[in-house]
Design a protein around this motif. Structure first.
Motif, PDB file in Angstrom:
ATOM      1  N   GLN A  62       1.001  -0.932   0.015  1.00 51.19           N
ATOM      2  CA  GLN A  62       0.026  -0.028  -0.080  1.00 51.19           C
ATOM      3  C   GLN A  62       0.878   1.283   0.002  1.00 51.19           C
ATOM      4  N   LEU A  64       1.442   5.566  -0.055  1.00 45.91           N
ATOM      5  CA  LEU A  64       0.724   6.639   0.164  1.00 45.91           C
ATOM      6  C   LEU A  64       1.582   7.725  -0.537  1.00 45.91           C
ATOM      7  N   TRP A 128      -3.808   7.007  -2.706  1.00 44.85           N
ATOM      8  CA  TRP A 128      -3.600   5.791  -2.010  1.00 44.85           C
ATOM      9  C   TRP A 128      -3.356   4.821  -3.318  1.00 44.85           C
ATOM     10  N   ASP A 130      -2.964   1.176  -4.371  1.00 42.27           N
ATOM     11  CA  ASP A 130      -2.846  -0.350  -3.493  1.00 42.27           C
ATOM     12  C   ASP A 130      -2.410  -1.150  -4.890  1.00 42.27           C
ATOM     13  N   THR A 284      -6.393   1.337   5.088  1.00 42.29           N
ATOM     14  CA  THR A 284      -6.399   0.726   3.778  1.00 42.29           C
ATOM     15  C   THR A 284      -6.846  -0.610   4.049  1.00 42.29           C
ATOM     16  N   ALA A 288     -10.101  -1.567   1.754  1.00 43.64           N
ATOM     17  CA  ALA A 288     -10.014  -2.510   0.679  1.00 43.64           C
ATOM     18  C   ALA A 288     -10.962  -3.683   0.768  1.00 43.64           C
TER      19      ALA A 288
END
Length: 309
Positions: A62, A64, A128, A130, A284, A288
């Protein structure tokens, strides 16, 4: 650190960058303050703010990133008033009306003169990434601001192929069904107290309700008259509450007390970057799972349109 809004994008042909390679690219596009003649500037800054030094945080796939967006606020009405005043003075002095190119040149002159004295506003936009699910979420109040962040990321990487996340069942259709048919509501969905209903009869009227009983007679009557839900507040699996919009934007995010309590239990002292990473990873994980659940409720993900390079 906790996101307030989220615009979701599917990432196609994701660039295989290591964290170090991405960080180097971000550093090349680091934020710097506006120059006197600039109206707007975007650049990457440390997500932890003044307490941090790194422009990228990556934990368990993840990522940022944070955009600093700075712009000068010069109201069009102020420019227009100055242009009209100066145009009137010139017309009186020269005894003739100004031509359109002359007025345009006068407008540009006023704009360049006033711009350095305009107020400066700085906004933060969190992004963000992913990498596990090839998904990008932008914490921005509007789609336009989210696109600003994506444009900067595209410029930073040289290419970025993304499309807005789309589902097989449109949010409007699903939200209308959930309201009108309680038995159709999926397990794990709990209605909130906000709604927006738009007319389908051609008058484009909008009915908005806050702190209302969404199963009440007023809402049902509005639905029976042909209105459709374009915004709806609900909670997903007792983990996060939100207002879903018809474009699949998630607004007014609020994380459950249990999630925030877990974050508090994992408090890591006075290190702002470590504290940010702890909250980000927990957030997150919740997001998710919630997004996956929401996509499932909306019939699964739709085949995307051709991505923008």
């Amino acid at each position: 650190m906790w996101f307030k809004h989220l615009h979701l994008y599917r990432l196609h042909d994701a660039p295989s960058l290591t964290a170090d390679e991405l960080l180097a690219a971000l550093d090349e596009q680091a934020f710097r303050p506006l120059g006197e003649s600039e109206a707007k500037r975007l650049g990457w800054q440390a997500p932890a703010g003044q307490g941090g030094s790194r422009r990228l945080h990556e934990l368990q796939g993840q990522r940022l990133l944070t955009v600093a967006r700075q712009e000068r606020l010069l109201p069009a009405s102020v420019v227009r008033e100055a242009v009209e005043s100066r145009a009137a003075e010139r017309e009186a002095a020269e005894g003739r009306p100004l031509r359109r190119p002359e007025k345009q040149a006068l407008k540009e002159q006023v704009y360049e003169e006033f711009l350095p004295r305009a107020f400066v506003r700085t906004q933060r936009i969190d992004l963000w990434w992913d990498t596990r699910n090839a998904l990008i979420g932008v914490n921005a109040s509007s789609r336009a601001r989210a696109e600003d962040a994506l444009d900067l990321l595209r410029q930073t990487l040289g290419s970025l192929k993304v499309t807005p996340l789309a589902t097989k069942v449109t949010p409007t259709r699903a939200m209308t069904e959930w309201l009108s048919q309680p038995s159709a509501r999926p397990a794990g969905l709990e209605l909130g107290d906000q709604v927006e209903l738009k007319s389908t009869t051609g008058d484009d009227s909008v009915l908005r309700g806050r702190q209302v009983d969404l199963d009440g007679d007023d809402i049902q009557t509005a639905l029976d008259s042909g209105r459709q839900a374009t915004r709806l507040a609900f909670t997903i699996q007792d983990a996060v509450s939100l207002v879903l919009h018809d474009d699949l934007a998630l607004k007014s995010l609020r994380f459950a007390d249990a999630v925030l309590d877990e974050a508090a239990e994992n408090e890591t002292g006075d290190d702002p970057e470590l504290r940010l990473e702890t909250d980000f990873l927990l957030m997150t994980q919740v997001l998710a799972r919630s997004i996956e659940q929401l996509i499932d409720w909306l019939g699964g993900e739709a085949s995307p349109a051709a991505p923008t390079p």
